[in-house]
Design a protein around this motif. Structure first.
Motif, PDB file in Angstrom:
ATOM      1  N   GLY A  13       0.965  -1.219   0.096  1.00  0.00           N
ATOM      2  CA  GLY A  13      -0.168  -0.191   0.116  1.00  0.00           C
ATOM      3  C   GLY A  13       0.853   1.405   0.001  1.00  0.00           C
ATOM      4  O   GLY A  13       0.612   2.140  -0.805  1.00  0.00           O
ATOM      5  N   VAL A  14       1.819   1.342   0.804  1.00  0.00           N
ATOM      6  CA  VAL A  14       2.635   2.566   0.978  1.00  0.00           C
ATOM      7  C   VAL A  14       3.564   2.566  -0.069  1.00  0.00           C
ATOM      8  O   VAL A  14       3.744   3.655  -0.732  1.00  0.00           O
ATOM      9  N   GLY A  15       4.256   1.410  -0.406  1.00  0.00           N
ATOM     10  CA  GLY A  15       5.080   1.479  -1.748  1.00  0.00           C
ATOM     11  C   GLY A  15       4.589   1.915  -2.898  1.00  0.00           C
ATOM     12  O   GLY A  15       5.063   2.404  -3.761  1.00  0.00           O
ATOM     13  N   GLU A  20       4.794   6.418  -6.905  1.00  0.00           N
ATOM     14  CA  GLU A  20       4.099   7.405  -7.641  1.00  0.00           C
ATOM     15  C   GLU A  20       4.506   8.809  -7.307  1.00  0.00           C
ATOM     16  O   GLU A  20       4.760   9.731  -8.195  1.00  0.00           O
ATOM     17  N   LEU A  21       5.003   9.119  -6.191  1.00  0.00           N
ATOM     18  CA  LEU A  21       5.189  10.564  -5.430  1.00  0.00           C
ATOM     19  C   LEU A  21       6.650  10.584  -5.587  1.00  0.00           C
ATOM     20  O   LEU A  21       7.080  11.814  -5.546  1.00  0.00           O
ATOM     21  N   TYR A  27      14.055  11.307  -7.677  1.00  0.00           N
ATOM     22  CA  TYR A  27      14.642  10.305  -7.269  1.00  0.00           C
ATOM     23  C   TYR A  27      14.167   9.330  -8.785  1.00  0.00           C
ATOM     24  O   TYR A  27      13.004   9.176  -9.221  1.00  0.00           O
ATOM     25  N   ARG A  28      15.112   8.366  -8.836  1.00  0.00           N
ATOM     26  CA  ARG A  28      15.046   7.450  -9.726  1.00  0.00           C
ATOM     27  C   ARG A  28      15.024   6.053  -9.006  1.00  0.00           C
ATOM     28  O   ARG A  28      15.681   5.670  -8.081  1.00  0.00           O
ATOM     29  N   CYS A 183       3.770  11.481   3.313  1.00  0.00           N
ATOM     30  CA  CYS A 183       4.830  10.398   3.453  1.00  0.00           C
ATOM     31  C   CYS A 183       5.971  10.676   2.603  1.00  0.00           C
ATOM     32  O   CYS A 183       7.151  10.549   2.809  1.00  0.00           O
ATOM     33  N   ALA A 184       5.821  11.052   1.164  1.00  0.00           N
ATOM     34  CA  ALA A 184       6.838  11.297   0.401  1.00  0.00           C
ATOM     35  C   ALA A 184       7.544  12.486   0.790  1.00  0.00           C
ATOM     36  O   ALA A 184       9.123  12.497   0.830  1.00  0.00           O
TER      37      ALA A 184
END
Length: 263
Positions: A13-15, A20-21, A27-28, A183-184
């Motif tokens: 879920g968080v991943g 997306e964010l 970041y790559r 979170c991001a």
């Protein structure tokens, strides 16, 4: 600032949200999970219990955002394999490959038996009080991160995540919500702040009803933009206020404090 990031647990879920964010912060990503990830042809598939596979996945990245492992209560044997031994494999791989920064998804359940009745906001310096084997594995993770910071110079920011979902859906989440965008922002702060050693931070948005203090997170440069209060009227109308006698209102870990591991 590290740019190529191994994102473990990228199918969770968080991943999924961070896939997306995080690119928007520059970041790559090298997404990774135990199972293939839909729509991510460049994903790495490996088991945290396989030390050689973990090291191969780590090779060539600048940092790791570690969300992988079991994210709910489970038997001790399962938690031991994925969350404890698997995390040791990850830190050994990071050390051997010369990676200098990890952002570790810890959890409020590392301190789940912390009472909510003491008054004042709960800091990130409260002692461990795990509420489950899952929470215990997060205590281990924070301890392992501290060891590798002091002994090997691998820096880690451990984020005690509250409830990271698209929108809060219960009265408890009015306090514990961490919006995907925040979170991001917090992960970005954990990746980019200098000289963190091993730093533990609380992971929530700027919630009006927050139980946690965000001082240590803000010290990294985290500036939350969201507040669960915009959903409060709708949630309270549907669910009512928290029962003051329930674990949800008395203990930080809420109902996890009453969960029994599966046989």
């Amino acid at each position: 600032m590290p740019r190529t990031i191994l994102l473990t647990g990228a199918a969770g879920g968080v991943g999924t949200l961070l896939r997306e964010l995080l690119p928007g912060h520059g970041y790559r990503l090298r997404p990774a999970d135990l199972h293939p990830i839909d729509g991510a042809e460049d994903a790495v598939v490996f088991d945290l219990r396989d030390a050689a596979a973990v090291r191969a996945a780590v090779r060539g990245v600048d940092a790791v955002v570690h969300l992988g492992g079991i994210s709910v209560e489970d038997s001790f044997a399962n938690i031991l394999g994925s969350n404890i031994e698997g995390l040791h494999h990850l830190y050994e791989a990071v050390r051997l490959e010369g990676v200098r920064r990890v952002v570790f998804a810890s959890s409020n359940h590392a301190v789940g038996f912390t009472p909510l009745t003491g008054g004042g906001l709960i800091g990130s310096d409260v002692p461990p009080r795990p509420d489950t084997f899952y929470g215990l594995s997060k205590v281990f993770g924070e301890g392992l991160a501290s060891l590798y910071a002091d002994k090997y110079g691998v820096e880690t920011v451990s984020i005690r995540i509250g409830s990271c979902v698209a929108r809060p859906c219960s009265p408890r989440m009015l306090a514990t919500w961490l919006s995907p965008a925040d979170c991001a922002r917090l992960v970005h702060a954990g990746l980019s702040a200098p000289g963190v050693g091993h730093t533990v931070v609380n992971g929530i948005s700027a919630n009006t009803r927050a139980w946690w203090d965000l001082s240590s997170a803000r010290a990294l440069g985290y500036e939350p933009q969201d507040d669960a209060e915009v959903y409060a009227a709708e949630i309270i109308a549907e669910h009512g206020e928290l029962d003051p006698d329930s674990p949800e209102a008395r203990l930080l870990g809420g109902c996890f404090t009453t969960v029994e591991p599966p046989l």
